[in-house]
Design an enzyme around this catalytic site. Structure first.
Site, PDB file in Angstrom:
ATOM      1  N   GLY A 122       5.661  -4.604 -37.512  1.00 26.28           N
ATOM      2  CA  GLY A 122       5.036  -5.575 -36.663  1.00 26.28           C
ATOM      3  C   GLY A 122       3.891  -4.956 -35.956  1.00 26.28           C
ATOM      4  N   GLU A 125       1.137  -5.014 -38.062  1.00 20.99           N
ATOM      5  CA  GLU A 125       0.686  -6.379 -38.260  1.00 20.99           C
ATOM      6  C   GLU A 125      -0.244  -6.946 -37.154  1.00 20.99           C
ATOM      7  OE1 GLU A 125       4.230  -8.782 -40.691  1.00 20.99           O
ATOM      8  OE2 GLU A 125       4.954  -7.926 -39.093  1.00 20.99           O
TER       9      GLU A 125
END
Length: 271
Positions: A122, A125
């Site tokens: 993440g 991301e």
């Protein structure tokens, strides 16, 4: 809820996110150093809240995403927190987590990520959700989610192939491998490679150069770039035309043309 920070020009969102202002550049700071910026539920909620505030801020022309941790940009989801979750807890958390990633992705102004150290899962991301990624030579990036039994869920399966192509993205996601900075730059996972410790300074400098341009033009250009992705050429050109029409009769367009002809720096009205 946002709280005023102790330093001028700062605004704190919850415990782990700070927004700092540098003129027309807003710095969105990940500030959970004890956990290497692992994204907990509370931190995700704060990222989303900060993005909502920035999206509504007409004086913010560019956003730079940075980290206070010396050895990490962000190591991804808080797996210690996740380990205590029931299935019902995970279901409840999902929209909160998604709002953090989409909050960054949907910011209407240009965004720059300043990456050093670990940017994994993440964390990477969040960087991929930005328009440009500046990384220093300590950066280690990757999407290792399949190694812990999940998949990239913050946009990675959609954003990475748009950067590096479907086959390369598949290899990187399926293998869960980590890439050091030089290889990441060679493969296009990051856009600019700078010396160790210079990622934030270089990202802010880039943002300052971008922020000198028309805020109306910047937002319209980003809209055309984002909405045109994946469309055939004819449809993409229609997206571009709509974006052009949104700026062609703006105060910024009039000021830009006048400033050019008068050989002076424009003073953008931002409308």
């Amino acid at each position: 809820m946002a709280q005023q920070g102790v330093e001028p020009g700062e605004r704190r969102f919850g415990e782990f996110v700070v927004v700092r202002r540098h003129g027309y550049v807003a710095e969105l700071v990940l500030d959970r150093p004890k956990a290497m910026n692992a994204v907990s539920t509370d931190m995700a909620r704060s990222i989303a809240g900060a993005c909502d505030a920035l999206a509504a801020d007409r004086d913010a022309r560019v956003v730079v995403l940075t980290s206070t941790h010396e050895r990490a940009f962000c190591v991804g989801a808080d797996l210690k927190e996740r380990n205590s979750f029931s299935d019902a807890d995970l279901v409840r958390q999902r929209p909160v987590a998604r709002a953090a990633y989409t909050g960054v992705l949907e910011l209407p102004m240009p965004t720059v990520a300043a990456v050093h150290g670990f940017a994994l899962g993440g964390g990477f991301e969040l960087a991929l959700s930005c328009d440009v990624i500046v990384a220093d030579r300590t950066a280690v990036v990757g999407l290792p989610e399949v190694s812990v039994g999940v998949i990239p869920g913050g946009g990675g399966t959609q954003l990475l192939p748009r950067r590096v192509g479907a086959a390369r993205a598949a290899e990187l996601i399926f293998s869960a491998r980590r890439l050091e900075a030089v290889e990441a730059r060679e493969l296009g996972l990051v856009d600019e490679l700078v010396e160790a410790g210079q990622d934030r300074a270089e990202a802010l400098a880039l943002a300052a150069r971008v922020a000198a341009n028309s805020p109306v033009g910047l937002r319209a250009a980003k809209r055309a770039l984002r909405l045109g992705q994946g469309l055939d050429l004819r449809a993409g050109l229609e997206v571009e035309d709509a974006a052009w029409r949104s700026v062609a009769f703006s105060g910024d367009r009039a000021e830009g043309v006048a400033a050019f002809n008068e050989k002076r720096r424009p003073e953008w009205p931002g409308e």
